[in-house]
Design an enzyme around this catalytic site. Structure first.
Site, PDB file in Angstrom:
ATOM      1  N   LYS A 188      63.053 -38.733  -9.955  1.00 43.08           N
ATOM      2  CA  LYS A 188      61.560 -38.515  -9.806  1.00 43.08           C
ATOM      3  C   LYS A 188      60.939 -39.380  -8.813  1.00 43.08           C
ATOM      4  O   LYS A 188      60.012 -39.950  -8.355  1.00 43.08           O
ATOM      5  CB  LYS A 188      60.730 -38.803 -10.919  1.00 43.08           C
ATOM      6  CG  LYS A 188      60.948 -37.554 -12.175  1.00 43.08           C
ATOM      7  CD  LYS A 188      60.059 -38.043 -13.262  1.00 43.08           C
ATOM      8  CE  LYS A 188      60.431 -37.416 -14.431  1.00 43.08           C
ATOM      9  NZ  LYS A 188      59.636 -37.547 -15.647  1.00 43.08           N
TER      10      LYS A 188
ATOM     11  N   GLU B 127      57.594 -33.633 -11.946  1.00 43.41           N
ATOM     12  CA  GLU B 127      58.792 -33.729 -12.529  1.00 43.41           C
ATOM     13  C   GLU B 127      59.783 -33.506 -11.488  1.00 43.41           C
ATOM     14  O   GLU B 127      59.379 -33.559 -10.494  1.00 43.41           O
ATOM     15  CB  GLU B 127      59.092 -32.645 -13.616  1.00 43.41           C
ATOM     16  CG  GLU B 127      57.860 -32.688 -14.522  1.00 43.41           C
ATOM     17  CD  GLU B 127      58.444 -32.360 -16.229  1.00 43.41           C
ATOM     18  OE1 GLU B 127      59.375 -32.138 -16.298  1.00 43.41           O
ATOM     19  OE2 GLU B 127      57.474 -32.359 -17.069  1.00 43.41           O
TER      20      GLU B 127
END
Length: 269
Positions: free
Chosen positions: A51, A3
């Site tokens: 990301k 993440e």
């Protein structure tokens, strides 16, 4: 699970190992870029964007990668044995006289001109760990479609960049709302607190891989409130945590602490 905080830490480790050094190895094991050789060029920096990872190389090149669910970059000392998976899973090798960075199972890997980076990251909303972080814009983005389920809105990187499936479930729990509650039904003040909490949690976790959202020195299995804890008692009320969905989009929630509609696909717990 990669993440925004994991990607930020990965970028830092890659930057420490590669930036300011000349490449002695440049090997992209994907057909489209397999013949390109950038050895002899200096790595300028490795920067996270949500990301996404952007490794900028002298000459106006950027190596763009995305970890998705199980991709990873590993950094090894020169001559050290590589560990991270079998050889056929290696997609990229970047090395210098001191370190070698090896990319395993990278589902997204492309070389582009640095001037074209906006093509791959220009759609992203405010980056929770970036210099462009703007909580007001993030709140406005989340609330733009009032009928959209909270979980979907949080995962949409166009709203705010960096939240994945773990934080989706954890933030919904901390907001005391199920991930299926339409964002327009969140009580007044909750969207602002939710966005502030997201920023605080990613900041707190960006320097280590053992992510936690719970306070205090809890046991490993209690580092998160709900994610991965189906069938275990809620740390707040004792009700058994439930989950719904399959594979990478599984969702966890407490049926007592969180109010709102509930997803049914594959519900267990």
């Amino acid at each position: 699970m990669p993440e925004g905080d994991t990607v930020w830490l990965t970028a830092r480790k890659l930057n420490d190992a590669l930036a300011g050094r000349v490449l002695t190895v440049f090997d992209l094991r994907v057909p489209r870029f397999a013949t390109i050789d950038l050895t002899g060029r200096e790595v300028l920096d490795v920067t996270p964007r949500g990301k996404h990872l952007l490794a900028r190389i002298d000459g106006g090149f950027t190596l763009h990668s995305h970890l998705r669910m199980d991709g990873s970059w590993r950094v090894f000392a020169a001559g050290e044995r590589w560990r991270g998976g079998p050889g056929h899973q290696i997609r990229a090798v970047l090395g210098n006289s001191e370190h070698t960075a090896v990319g395993y199972r990278l589902p997204v890997l492309e070389l582009l001109r640095t001037q074209d980076e906006e093509r791959v990251v220009g759609h992203l909303g405010p980056d929770l760990l970036g210099p462009d972080w703007d909580p007001g814009a993030a709140v406005r983005n989340l609330l733009a479609d009032s009928d959209r389920p909270l979980g979907e809105a949080l995962l949409d990187q166009r709203n705010l960049a960096g939240i994945g499936n773990v934080y989706k479930s954890e933030l919904a729990f901390l907001a005391r709302a199920t991930p299926w509650l339409p964002v327009g039904e969140l009580p007044s003040g909750v969207p602002e607190r939710l966005v502030a909490t997201a920023h605080r949690l990613l900041e707190a976790n960006k320097n280590h891989f053992d992510r936690r959202t719970t306070p205090g020195e809890r046991r490993t299995e209690q580092r998160l409130f709900v994610y991965g804890r189906a069938g275990r008692p809620c740390l707040r009320c004792g009700t058994l945590i439930r989950k719904a969905g399959l594979d990478e989009r599984v969702t966890y929630w407490c049926p007592c602490c969180q109010s709102g509609p509930v997803g049914t696909a594959g519900a267990i717990g």
